[in-house]
Design an enzyme around this catalytic site. Structure first.
Site, PDB file in Angstrom:
ATOM      1  N   ASP A 165      71.321 125.441  84.031  1.00  0.00           N
ATOM      2  CA  ASP A 165      70.230 125.495  85.012  1.00  0.00           C
ATOM      3  C   ASP A 165      70.536 124.944  86.408  1.00  0.00           C
ATOM      4  O   ASP A 165      70.385 125.643  87.389  1.00  0.00           O
ATOM      5  CB  ASP A 165      69.016 124.732  84.477  1.00  0.00           C
ATOM      6  CG  ASP A 165      68.581 125.198  83.090  1.00  0.00           C
ATOM      7  OD1 ASP A 165      69.278 126.035  82.479  1.00  0.00           O
ATOM      8  OD2 ASP A 165      67.538 124.724  82.620  1.00  0.00           O
ATOM      9  N   GLU A 400      72.206 115.817  73.571  1.00  0.00           N
ATOM     10  CA  GLU A 400      72.255 117.095  74.290  1.00  0.00           C
ATOM     11  C   GLU A 400      73.500 117.160  75.181  1.00  0.00           C
ATOM     12  O   GLU A 400      74.168 118.185  75.272  1.00  0.00           O
ATOM     13  CB  GLU A 400      70.970 117.230  75.119  1.00  0.00           C
ATOM     14  CG  GLU A 400      70.780 118.593  75.751  1.00  0.00           C
ATOM     15  CD  GLU A 400      69.476 118.676  76.542  1.00  0.00           C
ATOM     16  OE1 GLU A 400      68.722 117.670  76.586  1.00  0.00           O
ATOM     17  OE2 GLU A 400      69.217 119.743  77.115  1.00  0.00           O
TER      18      GLU A 400
END
Ligand code: DGY
Length: 435
Positions: A165, A400
């Site tokens: 992103d 993550e």
């Protein structure tokens, strides 16, 4: 060293995020089904529960649009505090939208590669037969609806489609977009994760503005290509697609299906890949901004994806490895940075050690790199990175992403694809392949 207990813990992370028919990428931060997460999760599940892995894929495909697009998120009518919610996308205004609520954009096409790998380990011809038409439709949609300049290289219209992103690759392009009348929204992503580990507000506003542009265009593919302020040929996305086309072709051949259409996609991509992405002066692959008509000269780990696709020549491989991967100012674990590999070269001024795709180690990028190095028989280096990756997970848990300086975890805890890839990277057969 990385044995039963890491694998048992990985399995228990996947089980704990299991809703019964899809697996949440992260228990709080990502409560719906994400496209490329789901592909990797299926790969992880296939190590211990093949029927459940197949169900994961069926659930993802239940969000496929009628024109073939496989969306980046399938919401499955489940409610949550995730932003943006399903209703924000307004996909019902598209004639192609499915009944299942989804987002209106796609994500890197890893699924065919995962299914081929599962099938090669444990043949499942009936399942391949069942899902092949949906895979073919998605790839055909990518090669037509996103063939922006006729080169056969596909374009993406939103940084979320790249899966990376707030990568520094996109920062100048996003800064050039001046959003007007951004719809009111309240971020949910900083509820569970510290703001320092998430995208800056300026980028996030543009993510939302782009969705607003797309929903006003009712997601008509030609309109999106004509009007999206962000239109990019992404090295990572195209390399993954090339590899996935090869894997789709292998699946087609195993079913006795025709392969000419796929061969056409492959040869066109191969023909144009280098001219579009390779920069011989710097020895790097760069993304291409189709709106500005120029390469995006930012050095990130996306540059290694052509290794995963087998698209680099030996000379290109050597330059990538010797000038960049092993360079202590860029990617090599050395000095202040102790772990392989930061997602952005440290020499980039926008590098940040804990912020999302701006610098931290992501296990998926390490997996691409390990697979790519193995494909070119750089097995020793692949093994160093594999050991370091598993060591990070062992020490900090299934996070993550990780701060490359000290290995501490960032972002979501109990992250599903980290667990899935821990299983994949621990697989004995990889060790047997070592030189
Ligand atoms: C998020 O919400 O940050 C996701 O990456 C979007 O897909």
């Amino acid at each position: 060293m990385f044995t039963a207990s890491l694998m048992e813990r990985a399995i228990s992370v996947l089980r704990s995020n299991d809703t019964g028919f899809f697996t949440k990428p992260g228990p709080n931060q990502y409560p719906h089904q994400w496209n490329w997460d789901s592909a990797l999760i299926a790969l992880g599940l296939s190590h211990f529960d093949l029927p459940r892995a197949q169900l994961e894929i069926r659930s993802l495909l239940s969000g496929q649009w009628q024109d073939g697009m496989l969306p980046h998120v399938v919401y499955h009518h489940t409610t949550s505090d995730y932003f943006p919610p399903a209703s924000f996308w307004q996909i019902e205004n598209s004639p192609h939208a499915p009944d299942n609520p989804t987002s209106g954009i796609t994500q890197p096409p890893l699924l065919a590669t995962v299914i081929r790998r599962m099938h090669s380990r444990l043949p499942m011809p009936d399942f391949v037969q069942e899902v092949y038409p949906a895979l073919l439709d998605w790839h055909r949609w990518l090669h037509t609806a996103r063939n922006a300049d006729g080169s056969g290289l596909v374009g993406i219209i939103h940084p979320w489609e790249s899966g990376t992103d707030d990568s520094p690759r996109w920062l100048d392009l996003l800064a050039a977009i001046q959003p007007e009348n951004i719809p009111e929204f309240r971020r949910g992503d900083t509820r569970y994760v510290p703001a320092i580990e998430r995208p800056h507000r300026a980028e996030y506003e543009r993510f939302i503005h782009l969705i607003d542009v797309f929903r006003k265009l009712n997601y008509a593919p030609a309109e999106l290509l004509a009007h999206s302020p962000f239109l990019v040929q992404d090295v990572l996305f195209n390399a993954i697609l090339f590899r996935a086309d090869e894997d789709l072709r292998a699946l087609a051949a195993s079913l006795g299906q025709p392969t000419a259409e796929i061969d056409g996609w492959l040869s066109k991509m191969r023909l144009n890949f280098d001219a579009r992405f390779w920069n011989g002066t710097n020895g790097l692959y760069y993304d291409y901004d189709l709106r500005a008509g120029e390469p995006i000269q930012v050095n990130t780990a996306a540059t290694f994806l052509p290794l995963f696709a087998g698209l680099a020549t030996t000379k290109q491989l050597q330059r990538l490895v010797e000038e960049h991967l092993l360079n202590p100012r860029e990617y090599a674990a050395s000095g202040e940075v102790r772990h392989w590999v930061t997602t952005t070269a440290r020499a980039e001024p926008t590098w940040e050690s804990r912020r999302y795709w701006r610098g931290p180690v992501w296990i998926i990028m390490n997996w691409f790199l390990i697979e790519g190095l193995q494909r070119y028989a750089y097995n020793k280096l692949a093994e160093i990175i594999r050991q370091d990756t598993l060591g990070l997970i062992e020490a900090a848990g299934f996070r993550e992403y990780y701060d490359a300086r000290d290995g501490s975890g960032c972002g979501s805890e109990n992250f599903s694809w980290t667990a899935a890839l821990a299983l994949e990277l621990s697989d004995r057969s990889m060790e047997e392949n070592e030189s």
